[in-house]
Write an enzyme that holds these catalytic residues in place. Sequence first.
Site, PDB file in Angstrom:
ATOM      1  N   LEU A   1      30.520  27.923 -27.369  1.00 49.09           N
ATOM      2  CA  LEU A   1      31.803  27.827 -28.064  1.00 49.09           C
ATOM      3  C   LEU A   1      31.773  28.551 -29.406  1.00 49.09           C
ATOM      4  O   LEU A   1      32.691  29.337 -29.698  1.00 49.09           O
ATOM      5  CB  LEU A   1      32.228  26.366 -28.230  1.00 49.09           C
TER       6      LEU A   1
ATOM      7  N   THR B   1      23.625  23.538 -25.836  1.00 50.62           N
ATOM      8  CA  THR B   1      23.905  24.972 -25.761  1.00 50.62           C
ATOM      9  C   THR B   1      25.392  25.254 -25.935  1.00 50.62           C
ATOM     10  O   THR B   1      25.787  26.226 -26.594  1.00 50.62           O
ATOM     11  CB  THR B   1      23.401  25.567 -24.433  1.00 50.62           C
ATOM     12  N   CYS B   2      26.216  24.389 -25.383  1.00 46.08           N
ATOM     13  CA  CYS B   2      27.673  24.568 -25.484  1.00 46.08           C
ATOM     14  C   CYS B   2      28.126  24.496 -26.942  1.00 46.08           C
ATOM     15  O   CYS B   2      28.971  25.280 -27.372  1.00 46.08           O
ATOM     16  CB  CYS B   2      28.392  23.506 -24.655  1.00 46.08           C
ATOM     17  N   SER B   3      27.564  23.561 -27.691  1.00 45.62           N
ATOM     18  CA  SER B   3      27.973  23.343 -29.082  1.00 45.62           C
ATOM     19  C   SER B   3      27.278  24.257 -30.074  1.00 45.62           C
ATOM     20  O   SER B   3      27.832  24.563 -31.127  1.00 45.62           O
ATOM     21  CB  SER B   3      27.690  21.890 -29.485  1.00 45.62           C
TER      22      SER B   3
ATOM     23  N   THR C   1      27.550  19.156 -25.751  1.00 46.88           N
ATOM     24  CA  THR C   1      26.180  19.318 -25.272  1.00 46.88           C
ATOM     25  C   THR C   1      25.512  20.445 -26.070  1.00 46.88           C
ATOM     26  O   THR C   1      26.201  21.275 -26.667  1.00 46.88           O
ATOM     27  CB  THR C   1      26.159  19.594 -23.757  1.00 46.88           C
TER      28      THR C   1
END
Length: 157
Positions: free
Chosen positions: A53, A47-49, A45
């Site tokens: 992370l 923001t996560c990517s 997703t």
Amino acid sequence: MISTNSKLPEAILTARINGKMETLTTTQLFEDKKVVLFAVPGAFTPTCSEAHLPGFVALADQIKAKGIDSIICLSVNDAFVMDAWGKQHNADGILMLADGDASFTCAIGMNIDTGSFGGDRSVRYSMFVDDGVVKIVNKEEPGTFEVSDAQTMLDAL
């Protein structure tokens, strides 16, 4: 919701390690260890990517230099997805864990029902756990990314 000085509940999580599916208990992951755990709503997703992370990948060595035994990224995805996402981001120093049925996430009260988007998912958070006891919890409000990032955790350790 889990808070500081709370013991993590017993749960089983999964990971792909060296090409094999592994089941790991919270006891195995946290007992007699200092661990930084961060959780995301979903692998791949935005923001996560783009930020969450990658921030932990970039600061992993500095975080571990503070006496941290392991860094764990957790999501309510399956272990194959977590493995592929970790490989895409060169997250070799981070254990990519799957909470496929959201049982751990629900047990600690960090779940959110996203409806038809994906059902029970994790809210975005980070925590420092010492010997299975939560010492720091940084929980994001929905739609924000301000307190669970790697730099905030590094500064708090």
